[in-house]
Scaffold this motif. Structure first.
Motif, short mmCIF file in Angstrom:
data_model
loop_
_atom_site.label_atom_id
_atom_site.label_comp_id
_atom_site.label_asym_id
_atom_site.label_seq_id
_atom_site.Cartn_x
_atom_site.Cartn_y
_atom_site.Cartn_z
N ALA A 75 0.82 -1.21 0.00
CA ALA A 75 0.00 0.00 0.00
C ALA A 75 0.85 1.26 0.00
CB ALA A 75 -0.93 0.00 1.21
N THR A 76 1.95 1.24 0.74
CA THR A 76 2.84 2.40 0.77
C THR A 76 3.41 2.69 -0.62
OG1 THR A 76 3.44 2.02 3.08
CG2 THR A 76 4.98 3.31 1.76
N ALA A 77 3.76 1.64 -1.35
CA ALA A 77 4.37 1.82 -2.67
C ALA A 77 3.35 2.10 -3.76
CB ALA A 77 5.18 0.57 -3.03
N ALA A 78 2.08 1.75 -3.53
CA ALA A 78 1.06 1.84 -4.57
C ALA A 78 0.61 3.27 -4.81
CB ALA A 78 -0.14 0.97 -4.20
N ALA A 79 0.27 3.55 -6.06
CA ALA A 79 -0.30 4.85 -6.41
C ALA A 79 -1.77 4.92 -6.03
CB ALA A 79 -0.13 5.11 -7.91
N ARG A 80 -2.45 3.78 -6.09
CA ARG A 80 -3.85 3.70 -5.73
C ARG A 80 -4.07 2.47 -4.85
NH1 ARG A 80 -4.09 8.10 -6.55
NH2 ARG A 80 -5.14 9.32 -8.17
N VAL A 81 -4.89 2.62 -3.81
CA VAL A 81 -5.27 1.50 -2.95
C VAL A 81 -6.78 1.52 -2.83
CG1 VAL A 81 -5.06 0.40 -0.70
CG2 VAL A 81 -3.11 1.66 -1.65
N TYR A 82 -7.42 0.48 -3.35
CA TYR A 82 -8.87 0.38 -3.29
C TYR A 82 -9.27 -0.62 -2.20
CZ TYR A 82 -8.99 2.77 -7.79
OH TYR A 82 -8.83 3.69 -8.80
N LEU A 83 -10.17 -0.20 -1.32
CA LEU A 83 -10.76 -1.09 -0.33
C LEU A 83 -12.13 -1.49 -0.85
CD1 LEU A 83 -10.75 -2.46 2.45
CD2 LEU A 83 -11.80 -0.37 3.37
N MET A 84 -12.34 -2.81 -0.98
CA MET A 84 -13.60 -3.31 -1.51
C MET A 84 -14.60 -3.54 -0.40
SD MET A 84 -12.93 -3.26 -4.66
CE MET A 84 -14.53 -3.90 -5.13
N VAL A 85 -15.80 -2.98 -0.56
CA VAL A 85 -16.90 -3.16 0.39
C VAL A 85 -18.15 -3.49 -0.42
CG1 VAL A 85 -18.27 -2.13 2.23
CG2 VAL A 85 -15.87 -1.48 1.98
N ALA A 86 -18.66 -4.71 -0.29
CA ALA A 86 -19.87 -5.13 -0.99
C ALA A 86 -19.80 -4.86 -2.49
CB ALA A 86 -21.10 -4.45 -0.38
N GLY A 87 -18.63 -5.13 -3.06
CA GLY A 87 -18.45 -4.96 -4.49
C GLY A 87 -18.11 -3.56 -4.95
N LEU A 88 -18.00 -2.63 -4.01
CA LEU A 88 -17.70 -1.24 -4.35
C LEU A 88 -16.27 -0.92 -3.94
CD1 LEU A 88 -21.00 0.42 -3.10
CD2 LEU A 88 -20.45 -0.37 -5.41
N GLY A 89 -15.52 -0.29 -4.83
CA GLY A 89 -14.14 0.06 -4.54
C GLY A 89 -14.01 1.49 -4.06
N VAL A 90 -13.43 1.66 -2.87
CA VAL A 90 -13.21 2.98 -2.30
C VAL A 90 -11.72 3.28 -2.36
CG1 VAL A 90 -13.46 4.44 -0.25
CG2 VAL A 90 -15.16 2.65 -0.74
N ASP A 91 -11.35 4.40 -2.95
CA ASP A 91 -9.94 4.76 -3.10
C ASP A 91 -9.43 5.32 -1.78
OD1 ASP A 91 -7.44 5.71 -3.79
OD2 ASP A 91 -8.10 6.74 -5.59
N ILE A 92 -8.96 4.44 -0.90
CA ILE A 92 -8.58 4.87 0.45
C ILE A 92 -7.25 5.61 0.48
CG2 ILE A 92 -9.96 3.13 1.61
CD1 ILE A 92 -7.43 1.48 2.00
N LYS A 93 -6.41 5.41 -0.51
CA LYS A 93 -5.15 6.15 -0.51
C LYS A 93 -5.41 7.62 -0.79
CE LYS A 93 -0.35 5.83 -1.23
NZ LYS A 93 0.76 4.85 -1.34
N ARG A 94 -6.33 7.90 -1.68
CA ARG A 94 -6.69 9.30 -1.95
C ARG A 94 -7.30 9.94 -0.70
NH1 ARG A 94 -9.93 10.47 -7.31
NH2 ARG A 94 -7.84 10.02 -8.11
N LEU A 95 -8.16 9.20 0.01
CA LEU A 95 -8.75 9.73 1.25
C LEU A 95 -7.67 9.97 2.29
CD1 LEU A 95 -11.92 7.45 1.54
CD2 LEU A 95 -11.82 9.84 0.78
N HIS A 96 -6.71 9.06 2.39
CA HIS A 96 -5.62 9.21 3.35
C HIS A 96 -4.79 10.46 3.03
CE1 HIS A 96 -2.12 8.22 5.81
NE2 HIS A 96 -1.37 8.38 4.75
N GLU A 97 -4.51 10.69 1.76
CA GLU A 97 -3.68 11.83 1.37
C GLU A 97 -4.36 13.16 1.64
OE1 GLU A 97 -2.99 10.88 -2.67
OE2 GLU A 97 -1.34 9.49 -2.26
N THR A 98 -5.70 13.16 1.63
CA THR A 98 -6.42 14.43 1.81
C THR A 98 -6.97 14.60 3.22
OG1 THR A 98 -8.48 13.41 0.99
CG2 THR A 98 -7.07 14.50 -0.63
N ALA A 99 -6.75 13.63 4.10
CA ALA A 99 -7.32 13.70 5.44
C ALA A 99 -6.62 14.76 6.28
CB ALA A 99 -7.19 12.33 6.14
N THR A 100 -7.39 15.53 7.02
CA THR A 100 -6.85 16.54 7.94
C THR A 100 -7.66 16.51 9.23
OG1 THR A 100 -8.30 18.26 7.02
CG2 THR A 100 -6.07 18.05 6.08
N LEU A 101 -7.10 17.09 10.29
CA LEU A 101 -7.84 17.21 11.54
C LEU A 101 -8.87 18.32 11.45
CD1 LEU A 101 -4.96 16.80 14.15
CD2 LEU A 101 -6.75 15.15 13.59
#
Length: 208
Positions: free
Chosen positions: A182-208
């Motif tokens: 995941a650290t090396a990947a440009a995209r990381v998709y988490l699959m939930v009920a057949g739907l892919g969520v781009d969690i690496k993009r969410l991680h990169e944009t997350a703020t407090l």
């Protein structure tokens, strides 16, 4: 679903994509769709072996679902070698999956007549498995522009702690393997009920 090159929002597709999820979450279907819709040459690296009737049925179903013109490489252990070979002829390499590979690898390291206990961790299982992954990532890092490695893996750390030693070793090592990829990947998709969520993009944009 957008094509792989469009998901990246770039003229050059990503070198490495990780598709992660639980059992029957749609990981393989999602990865195969990304590969198919890329409209590029595809090689499929299968890590599963037909060890029993259930696995033989699973393999047959997956084979029937894949396009006949995709190159298939069956390699249960040597991932870096298989990816290097596939990249000679294909633009998209779909590795399915890291979960089964790790199971194969752990059993290949272990004397089946000896008891399997968590002391094996100190014998270098973690480091040795991660070295295999480092070699895989090194191959992917040398891809020419336009080549992509899609890695499928399971998220096995969300349930109860396994009651047996092998299960705990397996869960912990796979968690580290997934982190490295995941650290090396440009995209990381988490699959939930057949739907892919781009969690690496969410991680990169997350703020407090």
């Amino acid at each position: 679903m957008k094509k792989l090159v469009e998901v990246q929002n770039d003229d050059v597709p990503p070198r490495l994509v990780l598709i992660l999820g639980g059992a029957r979450s749609g990981k393989s279907t999602f990865a195969e769709r990304l590969a198919l819709e890329s409209e590029r040459r595809v090689a499929f690296i299968a890590t599963a072996t037909a060890s029993d009737d259930d696995m033989r049925d699973r393999i047959a179903r997956h084979q029937a679902a894949r396009p006949a013109h995709w190159q298939t490489i069956e390699e249960p252990l040597h991932l870096a070698t298989a990816v290097r070979q596939a990249a000679e002829h294909a633009d998209v390499i779909l590795l399915d999956c890291l979960t089964v590979w790790l199971s194969n690898w752990l059993f290949a390291q272990h004397d089946s007549d000896a008891p399997f206990d968590e002391q094996m961790i100190s014998a270098g299982y973690y480091d040795a498995a991660l070295q295999e992954i480092a070699e895989l990532l090194q191959v992917a890092s040398t891809f020419a522009p336009g080549k992509t490695l899609l890695c499928v893996s399971n998220e096995v750390g969300l349930g109860i702690v396994p009651a047996y030693a092998l299960g705990r070793v397996y869960r912990d090592v796979l968690g580290l393997v997934n982190q490295r990829v995941a650290t090396a990947a440009a995209r990381v998709y988490l699959m939930v009920a057949g739907l892919g969520v781009d969690i690496k993009r969410l991680h990169e944009t997350a703020t407090l």
